[in-house]
Design a protein around this motif. Structure first.
Motif, PDB file in Angstrom:
ATOM      1  N   ARG A 113     -80.556   7.686   8.775  1.00  9.37           N
ATOM      2  CA  ARG A 113     -79.115   7.126   7.988  1.00  9.37           C
ATOM      3  C   ARG A 113     -78.309   6.092   8.944  1.00  9.37           C
ATOM      4  O   ARG A 113     -78.175   5.021   7.906  1.00  9.37           O
ATOM      5  CB  ARG A 113     -78.117   8.664   7.659  1.00  9.37           C
ATOM      6  CG  ARG A 113     -78.427   9.515   6.866  1.00  9.37           C
ATOM      7  CD  ARG A 113     -77.803  10.694   6.082  1.00  9.37           C
ATOM      8  NE  ARG A 113     -77.764  11.428   7.437  1.00  9.37           N
ATOM      9  CZ  ARG A 113     -76.907  11.826   7.826  1.00  9.37           C
ATOM     10  NH1 ARG A 113     -75.515  11.539   7.178  1.00  9.37           N
ATOM     11  NH2 ARG A 113     -77.614  13.302   8.717  1.00  9.37           N
ATOM     12  N   THR A 114     -78.199   6.010  10.126  1.00 11.64           N
ATOM     13  CA  THR A 114     -78.620   4.983  10.473  1.00 11.64           C
ATOM     14  C   THR A 114     -78.432   3.718  10.159  1.00 11.64           C
ATOM     15  O   THR A 114     -77.832   2.470  10.114  1.00 11.64           O
ATOM     16  CB  THR A 114     -78.384   5.541  12.073  1.00 11.64           C
ATOM     17  OG1 THR A 114     -77.633   6.498  12.558  1.00 11.64           O
ATOM     18  CG2 THR A 114     -78.479   3.862  12.975  1.00 11.64           C
ATOM     19  N   ALA A 115     -80.169   3.636   9.615  1.00 14.42           N
ATOM     20  CA  ALA A 115     -80.154   2.315  10.014  1.00 14.42           C
ATOM     21  C   ALA A 115     -80.748   2.327   8.428  1.00 14.42           C
ATOM     22  O   ALA A 115     -80.054   0.427   7.845  1.00 14.42           O
ATOM     23  CB  ALA A 115     -82.455   3.181   9.441  1.00 14.42           C
ATOM     24  N   PHE A 116     -80.130   2.894   7.430  1.00 12.21           N
ATOM     25  CA  PHE A 116     -79.625   2.503   6.392  1.00 12.21           C
ATOM     26  C   PHE A 116     -78.598   1.917   5.901  1.00 12.21           C
ATOM     27  O   PHE A 116     -78.474   1.157   5.303  1.00 12.21           O
ATOM     28  CB  PHE A 116     -80.502   3.781   4.726  1.00 12.21           C
ATOM     29  CG  PHE A 116     -81.381   4.359   4.744  1.00 12.21           C
ATOM     30  CD1 PHE A 116     -82.010   3.774   3.443  1.00 12.21           C
ATOM     31  CD2 PHE A 116     -82.161   5.026   4.822  1.00 12.21           C
ATOM     32  CE1 PHE A 116     -83.339   3.453   3.416  1.00 12.21           C
ATOM     33  CE2 PHE A 116     -83.377   5.195   4.689  1.00 12.21           C
ATOM     34  CZ  PHE A 116     -83.672   3.861   3.650  1.00 12.21           C
ATOM     35  N   PHE A 117     -77.677   2.569   6.635  1.00 11.52           N
ATOM     36  CA  PHE A 117     -76.444   2.264   6.250  1.00 11.52           C
ATOM     37  C   PHE A 117     -76.137   0.765   7.322  1.00 11.52           C
ATOM     38  O   PHE A 117     -75.494  -0.218   6.710  1.00 11.52           O
ATOM     39  CB  PHE A 117     -75.660   3.239   7.409  1.00 11.52           C
ATOM     40  CG  PHE A 117     -75.207   4.390   6.891  1.00 11.52           C
ATOM     41  CD1 PHE A 117     -76.117   4.566   5.497  1.00 11.52           C
ATOM     42  CD2 PHE A 117     -74.795   5.614   7.517  1.00 11.52           C
ATOM     43  CE1 PHE A 117     -75.465   6.171   4.249  1.00 11.52           C
ATOM     44  CE2 PHE A 117     -75.167   7.027   7.127  1.00 11.52           C
ATOM     45  CZ  PHE A 117     -75.179   6.828   5.001  1.00 11.52           C
ATOM     46  N   SER A 123     -74.861  -2.165   4.947  1.00 14.91           N
ATOM     47  CA  SER A 123     -73.622  -3.090   5.097  1.00 14.91           C
ATOM     48  C   SER A 123     -74.401  -4.702   5.172  1.00 14.91           C
ATOM     49  O   SER A 123     -73.113  -4.835   5.441  1.00 14.91           O
ATOM     50  CB  SER A 123     -73.225  -1.886   6.648  1.00 14.91           C
ATOM     51  OG  SER A 123     -73.739  -2.432   7.578  1.00 14.91           O
ATOM     52  N   GLU A 124     -75.454  -4.868   6.074  1.00 14.40           N
ATOM     53  CA  GLU A 124     -75.925  -6.324   5.611  1.00 14.40           C
ATOM     54  C   GLU A 124     -76.573  -6.816   4.307  1.00 14.40           C
ATOM     55  O   GLU A 124     -76.733  -7.962   4.074  1.00 14.40           O
ATOM     56  CB  GLU A 124     -76.640  -6.548   6.736  1.00 14.40           C
ATOM     57  CG  GLU A 124     -76.709  -6.239   8.497  1.00 14.40           C
ATOM     58  CD  GLU A 124     -74.930  -7.179   9.247  1.00 14.40           C
ATOM     59  OE1 GLU A 124     -75.447  -8.239   8.643  1.00 14.40           O
ATOM     60  OE2 GLU A 124     -74.909  -6.688   9.501  1.00 14.40           O
ATOM     61  N   GLY A 125     -75.834  -5.658   3.196  1.00 16.49           N
ATOM     62  CA  GLY A 125     -76.406  -6.333   2.050  1.00 16.49           C
ATOM     63  C   GLY A 125     -77.809  -6.142   1.738  1.00 16.49           C
ATOM     64  O   GLY A 125     -77.911  -7.061   0.570  1.00 16.49           O
ATOM     65  N   GLU A 126     -78.268  -5.356   1.849  1.00 20.95           N
ATOM     66  CA  GLU A 126     -79.589  -5.052   1.763  1.00 20.95           C
ATOM     67  C   GLU A 126     -79.438  -4.103   0.663  1.00 20.95           C
ATOM     68  O   GLU A 126     -78.707  -2.893   1.317  1.00 20.95           O
ATOM     69  CB  GLU A 126     -80.759  -4.618   3.189  1.00 20.95           C
ATOM     70  CG  GLU A 126     -80.663  -5.692   4.039  1.00 20.95           C
ATOM     71  CD  GLU A 126     -81.592  -7.759   3.424  1.00 20.95           C
ATOM     72  OE1 GLU A 126     -82.381  -6.769   2.233  1.00 20.95           O
ATOM     73  OE2 GLU A 126     -81.580  -8.391   4.270  1.00 20.95           O
ATOM     74  N   ARG A 127     -80.641  -4.144   0.097  1.00 23.22           N
ATOM     75  CA  ARG A 127     -80.911  -3.214  -1.254  1.00 23.22           C
ATOM     76  C   ARG A 127     -81.726  -3.085  -1.729  1.00 23.22           C
ATOM     77  O   ARG A 127     -82.434  -1.603  -2.409  1.00 23.22           O
ATOM     78  CB  ARG A 127     -80.107  -3.522  -2.332  1.00 23.22           C
ATOM     79  CG  ARG A 127     -78.571  -3.283  -2.121  1.00 23.22           C
ATOM     80  CD  ARG A 127     -77.550  -2.127  -1.922  1.00 23.22           C
ATOM     81  NE  ARG A 127     -75.954  -1.950  -1.797  1.00 23.22           N
ATOM     82  CZ  ARG A 127     -75.152  -3.238  -1.015  1.00 23.22           C
ATOM     83  NH1 ARG A 127     -76.170  -2.982   0.099  1.00 23.22           N
ATOM     84  NH2 ARG A 127     -74.350  -3.367  -1.155  1.00 23.22           N
ATOM     85  N   GLU A 128     -83.336  -4.318  -1.328  1.00 26.07           N
ATOM     86  CA  GLU A 128     -84.064  -2.956  -1.465  1.00 26.07           C
ATOM     87  C   GLU A 128     -85.384  -3.246  -0.431  1.00 26.07           C
ATOM     88  O   GLU A 128     -85.252  -3.586   0.530  1.00 26.07           O
ATOM     89  CB  GLU A 128     -85.021  -4.265  -1.919  1.00 26.07           C
ATOM     90  CG  GLU A 128     -84.304  -5.164  -3.512  1.00 26.07           C
ATOM     91  CD  GLU A 128     -84.677  -5.804  -4.611  1.00 26.07           C
ATOM     92  OE1 GLU A 128     -85.737  -6.555  -4.057  1.00 26.07           O
ATOM     93  OE2 GLU A 128     -84.351  -6.307  -6.037  1.00 26.07           O
TER      94      GLU A 128
END
Length: 134
Positions: free
Chosen positions: A58-62, A66-71
């Motif tokens: 979850r840390t990696a995903f968040f 938070s930097e705008g990545e979605r893919e």
């Protein structure tokens, strides 16, 4: 995508050294890779109020979101377990929120054996936005 690249494994393994685990002494590291190839490192962060702790995945995903990545194209998770580590249910649900069901996930434990799986295999029959009205 196949097996995780060595670079991604190294990023996840290095994250364990940065983990904040004064209570469990159980470091976990993660490496989340975007479709454009950008890498986000995750590590677990504990809190004296245990429910407020956060897992490496979850840390990696968040961080990425938070930097705008979605893919995303790949996730690597490593930990000091006898067999390949298994992500918790909360992390699996976050994975479902942001990843294609077929996205590869590589799991690694102390035995050195890698388990290659997918988001869908980790959380079959998952709850997602498609289950919400409107």
């Amino acid at each position: 995508m196949g097996k995780a690249k060595k670079e991604w494994l190294d990023v996840a393994i290095a994250a364990m050294d940065k983990a904040y685990v004064p209570y469990s002494h159980f470091p976990v590291g993660a490496c989340l890779v975007t479709k454009s190839g950008k890498v986000y490192q995750g590590l677990n962060i504990e809190n004296a109020s245990f429910g407020l702790s956060n897992c490496a995945e979850r840390t990696a995903f968040f961080k990425a979101v938070s930097e705008g990545e979605r893919e995303f194209q790949h996730l690597v998770v490593v930990g000091h377990t006898p067999e390949p580590i298994s992500p918790c249910g909360a992390c699996r649900q976050v994975m479902v929120e942001f990843c294609e069901p077929t996205m590869p996930v590589t799991l690694l434990g102390d035995d050195g054996v890698m388990k290659e799986t997918t988001i869908e295999s980790l959380l079959p029959y998952s709850f997602s936005s498609k289950d919400l009205p409107g």
